[in-house]
Write an enzyme that holds these catalytic residues in place. Structure first.
Site, mmCIF file in Angstrom:
data_model
loop_
_atom_site.group_PDB
_atom_site.id
_atom_site.type_symbol
_atom_site.label_atom_id
_atom_site.label_comp_id
_atom_site.label_asym_id
_atom_site.label_seq_id
_atom_site.Cartn_x
_atom_site.Cartn_y
_atom_site.Cartn_z
ATOM 1 N N THR A 10 32.028 4.100 -4.945
ATOM 2 C CA THR A 10 31.627 3.786 -6.328
ATOM 3 C C THR A 10 30.864 4.952 -6.949
ATOM 4 O O THR A 10 31.375 5.620 -7.828
ATOM 5 C CB THR A 10 30.756 2.524 -6.471
ATOM 6 O OG1 THR A 10 31.485 1.400 -6.014
ATOM 7 C CG2 THR A 10 30.380 2.298 -7.941
ATOM 8 N N TRP A 59 32.961 -0.178 3.210
ATOM 9 C CA TRP A 59 33.832 0.008 2.025
ATOM 10 C C TRP A 59 35.065 0.813 2.470
ATOM 11 O O TRP A 59 36.178 0.427 2.206
ATOM 12 C CB TRP A 59 33.071 0.751 0.939
ATOM 13 C CG TRP A 59 32.420 -0.107 -0.091
ATOM 14 C CD1 TRP A 59 32.712 -0.115 -1.433
ATOM 15 C CD2 TRP A 59 31.376 -1.079 0.084
ATOM 16 N NE1 TRP A 59 31.906 -1.034 -2.077
ATOM 17 C CE2 TRP A 59 31.096 -1.622 -1.177
ATOM 18 C CE3 TRP A 59 30.665 -1.542 1.196
ATOM 19 C CZ2 TRP A 59 30.123 -2.614 -1.370
ATOM 20 C CZ3 TRP A 59 29.697 -2.523 1.023
ATOM 21 C CH2 TRP A 59 29.440 -3.042 -0.248
ATOM 22 N N ASN A 105 35.027 -4.444 2.338
ATOM 23 C CA ASN A 105 34.639 -4.817 0.986
ATOM 24 C C ASN A 105 35.837 -4.944 0.063
ATOM 25 O O ASN A 105 36.554 -3.970 -0.186
ATOM 26 C CB ASN A 105 33.674 -3.781 0.389
ATOM 27 C CG ASN A 105 33.180 -4.207 -0.977
ATOM 28 O OD1 ASN A 105 32.532 -5.237 -1.093
ATOM 29 N ND2 ASN A 105 33.518 -3.465 -2.010
ATOM 30 N N GLU A 106 36.027 -6.153 -0.438
ATOM 31 C CA GLU A 106 37.071 -6.443 -1.420
ATOM 32 C C GLU A 106 38.450 -6.051 -0.914
ATOM 33 O O GLU A 106 39.353 -5.764 -1.699
ATOM 34 C CB GLU A 106 36.704 -5.823 -2.778
ATOM 35 C CG GLU A 106 35.448 -6.495 -3.335
ATOM 36 C CD GLU A 106 34.798 -5.803 -4.522
ATOM 37 O OE1 GLU A 106 35.303 -4.775 -4.975
ATOM 38 O OE2 GLU A 106 33.760 -6.311 -4.979
ATOM 39 N N GLU A 150 28.339 -10.614 -3.190
ATOM 40 C CA GLU A 150 28.035 -9.528 -4.133
ATOM 41 C C GLU A 150 28.206 -10.057 -5.543
ATOM 42 O O GLU A 150 29.201 -10.722 -5.855
ATOM 43 C CB GLU A 150 28.944 -8.300 -3.963
ATOM 44 C CG GLU A 150 28.499 -7.158 -4.891
ATOM 45 C CD GLU A 150 29.465 -5.989 -4.995
ATOM 46 O OE1 GLU A 150 29.961 -5.515 -3.960
ATOM 47 O OE2 GLU A 150 29.709 -5.560 -6.149
HETATM 48 C C1 147 Z 1 32.371 -3.958 -6.914
HETATM 49 C C2 147 Z 1 32.052 -3.160 -5.655
HETATM 50 O O1 147 Z 1 32.083 -3.951 -4.509
HETATM 51 C C3 147 Z 1 30.732 -2.438 -5.741
HETATM 52 O O2 147 Z 1 30.663 -1.507 -4.688
HETATM 53 C C4 147 Z 1 30.593 -1.742 -7.063
HETATM 54 O O3 147 Z 1 31.615 -0.790 -7.180
HETATM 55 C C5 147 Z 1 30.741 -2.753 -8.157
HETATM 56 C C6 147 Z 1 30.595 -2.145 -9.525
HETATM 57 O O4 147 Z 1 30.761 -3.126 -10.512
HETATM 58 O O5 147 Z 1 32.011 -3.338 -8.098
HETATM 59 O O6 147 Z 1 33.772 -4.085 -6.993
HETATM 60 C C7 147 Z 1 34.356 -4.872 -7.944
HETATM 61 C C8 147 Z 1 35.635 -4.554 -8.364
HETATM 62 C C9 147 Z 1 36.293 -5.359 -9.271
HETATM 63 C C10 147 Z 1 35.646 -6.481 -9.771
HETATM 64 C C11 147 Z 1 34.378 -6.798 -9.351
HETATM 65 C C12 147 Z 1 33.723 -5.977 -8.428
HETATM 66 N N1 147 Z 1 36.296 -7.294 -10.706
HETATM 67 O O7 147 Z 1 37.313 -6.867 -11.292
HETATM 68 O O8 147 Z 1 35.871 -8.438 -10.929
#
Ligand code: 147
Length: 638
Positions: free
Chosen positions: A78, A120, A165-166, A250
């Site tokens: 990020t 991540w 993560n995600e 998160e």
């Molecule tokens: C999140 C990440 O997990 C964090 O590391 C950081 O990058 C954060 C910044 O907003 O975002 O990742 C996401 C990516 C997409 C969405 C939400 C969080 N989304 O589209 O809802």
């Protein structure tokens, strides 16, 4: 007056019934990830300790109950890249980066703080080796076990561990992770799945009972929405029927000032709407250059280590209204949770081993004062309680986290709009009074020969966006150098930036200046080195600014790289084109060649690259010889 005399119409009533116990509360925390704490570690004392006090010290500020950290993967996550503890199967270094230090600092202030960890990205050798590599391998499990070993060396007990993560899940991988934790003596580490979106994990868990059994906690991201007002935070009935804790593992991503009100909603509503018992804010503290995405997203801000300036804003106090009045292991009181007729919401929690309780209410969306009568029953302390308040509609810090006075069960409270309140029988709260020094620019001239930095460390202020730049003994000349040490493509997170870049400097005050670097390429002639100047943004795979690239094959190029627009919603999970971690920006990067040519530069020799900016004039030179002078007004400072 707090306690207004009863009027004709009976006020709405809330009963805090100690016998109506709900789920176990697991705590409110924050996330240090995506290089979000990079500049914090370089802060001078005493400011650095004061900031840590605001975050972690009980009875002082946010008094966080959980610290979640990134397990670094040498890849952009990020706002930069965090270093890995194990870059090859034979490498092991338990002292890289700042997360160990941060966890130690948190534990030193609050030994009861819970620790949580998640990757991540990861070094390439741990990945699946596919075109889009994943972490769903046994090598990656070994790698995570090694990380837990490092934690143990630091005397840190990790409470929670996630997958990717995600990155959604591979159920069998979680089963093997769960087994490996037991085999290696980490059976008390709770497995969280799957740190992704939309509760999609429920389906594979239902289809694979072994997967379901391996998961201790279901953690989902952005359960109240993304970059919005965070009004509703539901979970499916199927999640609530699992008999497992549900965590908002998160959420956040909003600035420490304007984000306080949505954050206040998102601290109570995940339990009211969705039976979630923990929320984790990204980020802990906005300690990255404003050049990078999601400026100021954190509970605090601190990205000027040279001045020592920091911001302890209202988000900190929104959190304190829960954390200073509860502990992980308390229970929600289900007779006292819900929405207020006049706008707002409330939850109550009780101690498992005393008669203490705390009721937390927010009136963010109220438009007028409203009355609320409270009573206490079910064995809870029925004597006087203390009321604390924060006026989130005010920018005056004297109106944040104020001890209002004493009230008694049976009293009717008058709740003003735009506030957070806590009613409590607990004691020990406090409001830190440390004051930040004024902000200041990073002065020029600025130079670093890295001689005062330890070999293997990241020098002060230097912030890696991707890859890993470490202080090393120079090859072919005396002294110390900065070396980019990652040679294999890591398992990337979302692929925003996949080339090694590191930056240092001041976004706003560095305008007309000359930047220089002595550089040497090591390789087979296929490499390149760049000097960047006036870097004013980074998004997706663009590092906005002027780039001078010199390649090992003899080409040089001066080019200008720009961001297309500034929209910050990269990818919404409900969009089928956005398969979670594959979220790539679909906005193209604009690159414009300003000048180009040939040199005799090869690999293995030292060369001096220079960029000089004066108004809209950009001059590039190599080894003291001018390559080009061009006019470019796209980038003004950075
Ligand atoms: C999140 C990440 O997990 C964090 O590391 C950081 O990058 C954060 C910044 O907003 O975002 O990742 C996401 C990516 C997409 C969405 C939400 C969080 N989304 O589209 O809802």
């Amino acid at each position: 007056a707090l306690a207004a005399p009863a009027r004709a119409a009976a006020p709405p009533q809330v009963t805090i019934d100690g016998a109506a116990s709900g789920r176990v509360f697991d705590g409110v925390g924050a996330l240090s990830a995506g290089a979000s704490s990079r500049l914090l570690v370089d802060y001078p004392e005493p400011q650095r300790s004061r900031i840590l006090d605001y975050l972690f010290k009980p009875g002082y500020g946010a008094a966080l109950q959980i610290l979640k950290v990134e397990i670094g993967g040498d890849t952009n996550s990020t706002d930069g890249a965090e270093p890995s503890h194990m870059r090859t199967p034979s490498d092991l270094n338990c002292d890289r980066g700042y997360e160990w230090w941060l966890m130690e600092q948190a534990k030193a202030r609050n030994p009861g703080i819970k620790l949580s960890a998640l990757q991540w990205g990861a070094p390439g050798w741990t990945g699946s080796g596919d075109a889009r590599p994943t972490v769903w391998t046994d090598r990656n499990i070994d790698y995570l076990i090694s990380w837990l070993g490092c934690a143990a060396r630091h005397h840190l007990r990790i409470d929670y561990l996630g997958g990717w993560n995600e990155g959604y899940s591979d159920g069998d991988w979680f089963v093997r992770l769960h087994q490996a934790l037991r085999e290696h003596g980490y059976g008390d580490v709770k497995v969280v799945a799957d740190d992704s979106f939309n509760w999609d994990v429920l389906q594979p868990m239902a289809a694979n009972p072994a997967f379901a059994a391996a998961v201790d906690v279901v953690g989902q991201h952005y359960v109240c929405g993304y970059l919005s007002d965070y009004l509703q935070c539901p979970s499916p009935a199927a999640a609530q029927a699992l008999g497992k804790p549900l965590h908002a593992s998160e959420q956040g991503s909003l600035p420490y000032d304007s984000g306080a009100a949505p954050l206040a909603r998102a601290l109570s509503r995940p339990y009211i709407d969705g039976a979630m018992t923990s929320t984790i804010n990204w980020s802990l503290i906005a300690s990255w250059y404003d050049t990078m995405p999601f400026q100021a997203s954190g509970l605090m801000g601190a990205n000027e280590p040279w001045s020592g300036a920091y911001v302890a804003g209202p988000s900190l106090w929104a959190v304190a209204h829960t954390t200073q009045f509860t502990r992980p292991g308390w229970r929600y009181v289900d007779s006292a949770k819900g929405y207020l007729d006049g706008g707002g919401s409330y939850v109550a929690l009780r101690s498992p081993d005393s008669r203490d309780y705390s009721l937390i209410a927010e009136t963010i969306d109220a438009t007028a004062p409203q009355r609320l009568r409270f009573t206490v029953t079910g064995g809870l302390a029925d004597g006087p309680a203390t009321l604390w308040s924060t006026d989130l509609s005010s920018g005056d810090s004297r109106r944040w986290f104020v001890r209002e006075g004493t009230v008694r069960p049976g009293d009717t409270l008058t709740l003003a709009p735009g506030h957070v309140y806590t009613l409590t029988t607990t004691r020990g709260q406090g409001k830190g009074r440390a004051v930040s020094p004024p902000a200041a620019p990073l002065r020029l001239p600025y130079r670093d020969g890295f001689d005062s930095s330890a070999v293997g460390s990241s020098p002060r202020y230097v912030s890696d966006l991707d890859g890993a730049f470490e202080v090393a003994r120079c090859d072919g000349r005396p002294g110390r150098c900065l070396r980019q040490v990652i040679g294999e493509q890591p398992v990337w997170w979302n692929g925003w930036l996949r080339r090694p870049v590191t930056i240092v400097g001041d976004l706003r005050s560095w305008r007309d200046y000359e930047a220089g670097v002595d550089a040497r390429l090591d390789g087979d002639g296929d490499g390149w080195v760049e000097l960047l100047g006036r870097v004013d943004g980074q998004w997706a795979d663009a590092v906005s600014g002027i780039h001078l690239r010199v390649s090992g094959d003899g080409d040089w190029q001066l080019y200008d790289e720009n961001l297309q627009g500034q929209d910050s919603t990269l990818c919404v999970p409900s969009d089928p084109a956005c398969a979670g971690v594959q979220a790539q920006s679909r906005r193209p990067v604009q690159r414009r060649t300003l000048a180009a040519g040939r040199t005799t530069v090869g690999e293995g020799t030292w060369h001096r690259l220079r960029l000089r900016f004066s108004g809209d004039e950009v001059t590039a030179s190599l080894d003291g010889r001018r390559l080009a002078r061009v006019v470019s007004s796209t980038h003004v400072s950075g």
